[in-house]
Design an enzyme around this catalytic site. Structure first.
Site, PDB file in Angstrom:
ATOM      1  N   GLY A 185     -19.348   0.235  53.470  1.00 53.80           N
ATOM      2  CA  GLY A 185     -19.828   0.807  52.219  1.00 53.80           C
ATOM      3  C   GLY A 185     -18.842   1.796  51.629  1.00 53.80           C
ATOM      4  O   GLY A 185     -17.705   1.931  52.079  1.00 53.80           O
ATOM      5  N   VAL A 186     -19.311   2.503  50.618  1.00 53.99           N
ATOM      6  CA  VAL A 186     -18.469   3.401  49.841  1.00 53.99           C
ATOM      7  C   VAL A 186     -18.701   4.833  50.299  1.00 53.99           C
ATOM      8  O   VAL A 186     -19.828   5.201  50.618  1.00 53.99           O
ATOM      9  CB  VAL A 186     -18.826   3.276  48.343  1.00 53.99           C
ATOM     10  N   GLY A 187     -17.657   5.625  50.343  1.00 53.06           N
ATOM     11  CA  GLY A 187     -17.850   7.052  50.545  1.00 53.06           C
ATOM     12  C   GLY A 187     -17.023   7.611  51.682  1.00 53.06           C
ATOM     13  O   GLY A 187     -16.250   6.911  52.334  1.00 53.06           O
ATOM     14  N   ASN A 188     -17.212   8.905  51.905  1.00 54.03           N
ATOM     15  CA  ASN A 188     -16.374   9.615  52.864  1.00 54.03           C
ATOM     16  C   ASN A 188     -16.666   9.200  54.297  1.00 54.03           C
ATOM     17  O   ASN A 188     -15.764   9.123  55.124  1.00 54.03           O
ATOM     18  CB  ASN A 188     -16.597  11.117  52.715  1.00 54.03           C
ATOM     19  N   ILE A 189     -17.941   8.951  54.602  1.00 57.17           N
ATOM     20  CA  ILE A 189     -18.262   8.552  55.971  1.00 57.17           C
ATOM     21  C   ILE A 189     -17.687   7.173  56.252  1.00 57.17           C
ATOM     22  O   ILE A 189     -17.122   6.922  57.316  1.00 57.17           O
ATOM     23  CB  ILE A 189     -19.784   8.608  56.204  1.00 57.17           C
TER      24      ILE A 189
ATOM     25  N   GLU B 267     -17.240  -5.352  49.600  1.00 54.53           N
ATOM     26  CA  GLU B 267     -17.304  -5.332  48.136  1.00 54.53           C
ATOM     27  C   GLU B 267     -16.318  -4.348  47.522  1.00 54.53           C
ATOM     28  O   GLU B 267     -15.878  -4.543  46.404  1.00 54.53           O
ATOM     29  CB  GLU B 267     -18.728  -5.054  47.651  1.00 54.53           C
TER      30      GLU B 267
END
Lengths: 352, 352
Positions: free
Chosen positions: A255-259, A281
């Site tokens: 997925g998207v993001g810092n984690i 994606e």
């Protein structure tokens, strides 16, 4: 023929449905919609109605959802966005928002559930006289909206290197009852064309731009996100040791993001996990770093949602990256058929 | 060799994982598990532990989830059930319940997420010396548990006519990274074998039974469910008229229950909707009625979850029904790949 963004915006009338290229801010057109927002303000000042529907692959930048929301010129919007002004307008009942699975957006447009696509605006790094459009950093629903739209406006953005030619795999399935399998059996399989073919008579103008993607900043990893990443890597390494994950590993979806970035970083550092492939994606900065280290062997994505510096780095080293990535439409990158077939290890971030 | 249900139950030890054939009560074994519950009670009375894991396709009847819950002999259970005693035990923390998508159950067993399958119990209408098992009214995860189990117990149930031979299409996909497409392009496509091939050395005994499926009663349609059905039929007919649904119609998926029955009845009566096909997980009484009228041309399902009277009717008229239905494993009947490819019109009941 070349036209200005303002001239292009004049083709977009009250009540139209407008389809946009891209997926996240990457690959989204940035010039014409700003002019549409200006027209909307003028019309509203005169007491005239001016509202449009916007169809996209995923979120866009503030230049679309933010500006159009603030001037109250959005009537309908699908399938997804992240903009705060937009969210407030939806919650106030000002915008009809259809929150659907990103992989279904192109099909539901084809089915006609959302009405006609009057105009498609597509960002390109190159196009030819006979209507071959070479897309930029994101794909989304572009093949579908360009085929269905009455008119196509091209934003030829010189920020995106012509080196990206070849990164895309443009493919549109038939609808039921005529659909066959989507013939992807590993992340690197190509099934379409590197360009989008459009009837050149539908192209009403080309707007030359030089605007960077509205890339969102990611805060760097910190001790907490690093530890989350290590925990996930340890879990997957342990499952591989137990034989639950094959020794060849399986493709990752992230997925998207810092984690997500921290998890990928930790997976890259854990050398008990073999070099791996991704089918996802969005490709973020951490994936590009892992490609340079050889840890990510291949990345199939719907967009290069990277920082502008990393995007430049990719464009300047296309000889290295070209055979390590492919950009696909969202109904292919997010296809449940492919996700299940490839056995993706999916990691998404609920709350950061 | 023939053994009694009690003899068969003695092969099932504390700590075992037991896989069961069937999907809903249809096709579930009914004799051996009752004896396992009796053994559990005896062992508990002696102060000995006795708990097992149960893997199924979907829900079972009271003879499995109900009895095992009441004698506190369930340690682990996946992927689904509807039993009240079971639910109470789960909510009391007595049973580890893994509520997963039915289409993923077989794959997660193969992956080893849930541990070893020690024994599979499979209901059959016929079997051969060389280990060909002909299943009854439901399929579920039977191909996977029979292949993986150390031992197989067959319940040869004379309630199920040998006429059902040929109804099943037994198919098990390879796991990633070796999986290919599931080659179903219309509801009637057959891709496997009509029997389940098991190593005959693994069959530790055949239990002869004569027990009807624990079919759940459905209350007949009433004016409210009828009106719901008419509304759905009108909606689909209107979408067909608008051209959003092709004039050939698309295959239907229908959930379980009285409203689903009423909706199907209304679709059958609405003659603006052409004769149609179904690709679904359970076939209920209303589908059989529509087959007799010619309104349902073909039904692909995972189980015949019909009343016992209707099941008899099907068995007694197999010459009529044989080429109108197929029973598939749940990872095929519920496959997201096939659902998306066929363009199913899915109708499920949230609350009745």
């Amino acid at each position: 023929k070349f036209i200005t963004a303002a001239e292009a915006a004049n083709f977009i009338k009250h009540g139209y449905n407008v389809g946009l290229s891209g997926f996240t801010p990457a690959g989204s057109p940035k010039a014409v919609i700003a002019e549409v927002a200006r027209i909307a303000e003028e019309e509203h000042a005169k007491g005239n109605p001016f509202q449009i529907g916007i169809f996209t692959g995923a979120s866009t930048g503030d230049s679309c959802d933010g500006m159009l929301s603030r001037v109250k010129s959005l009537r309908y919007r699908a399938p997804y966005t992240t903009n705060t002004d937009f969210r407030n307008a939806v919650n106030n009942g000002e915008i009809a928002y259809n929150d659907i699975h990103l992989s279904q957006m192109a099909q539901e447009i084809r089915y006609g559930f959302m009405g006609k696509v009057n105009v498609a605006i597509v960002e390109a790094c190159e196009l030819t006289e006979d209507g071959k459009i070479y897309l930029t950093a994101g794909s989304g629903i572009t093949p579908t909206i360009c085929r269905l739209a009455d008119h196509v406006i091209v934003e030829l953005n010189s920020v995106h290197s012509k080196n990206t030619i070849g990164l895309h795999d443009v493919y549109e399935p038939l609808d039921p009852p005529y659909r066959r399998e989507i013939p992807i059996y590993k992340p690197s399989d190509r099934i379409g064309t590197p360009y989008l073919q459009v009837d050149p008579k539908k192209i009403i103008g080309v707007v030359q731009t030089n605007i960077q993607d509205e890339a969102r900043p990611f805060t760097p990893a910190d001790p907490i996100t690093d530890q989350i990443g290590v925990n996930v890597a340890n879990f997957l390494a342990a499952d591989m040791k137990r034989g639950i994950i094959p020794s060849t590993f399986l493709p990752l979806q992230s997925g998207v993001g810092n984690i997500a970035n921290a998890v990928l970083g930790a997976l890259g550092r854990d050398k008990t996990i073999p070099d791996f492939e991704m089918y996802t994606e969005v490709t973020q900065d951490s994936v590009i770093a892992l490609m340079k280290e050889g840890r990510v062997k291949f990345g199939s994505t719907c967009s290069l949602s990277v920082s502008n510096e990393v995007l430049d780095e990719v464009y300047n080293n296309m000889d290295f990256f070209r055979n390590k990535m492919v950009i696909r439409p969202s109904e292919i990158s997010n296809s449940p058929e492919i996700a299940r077939r490839l056995g993706l290890i999916s990691m998404n971030t609920a709350i950061e």
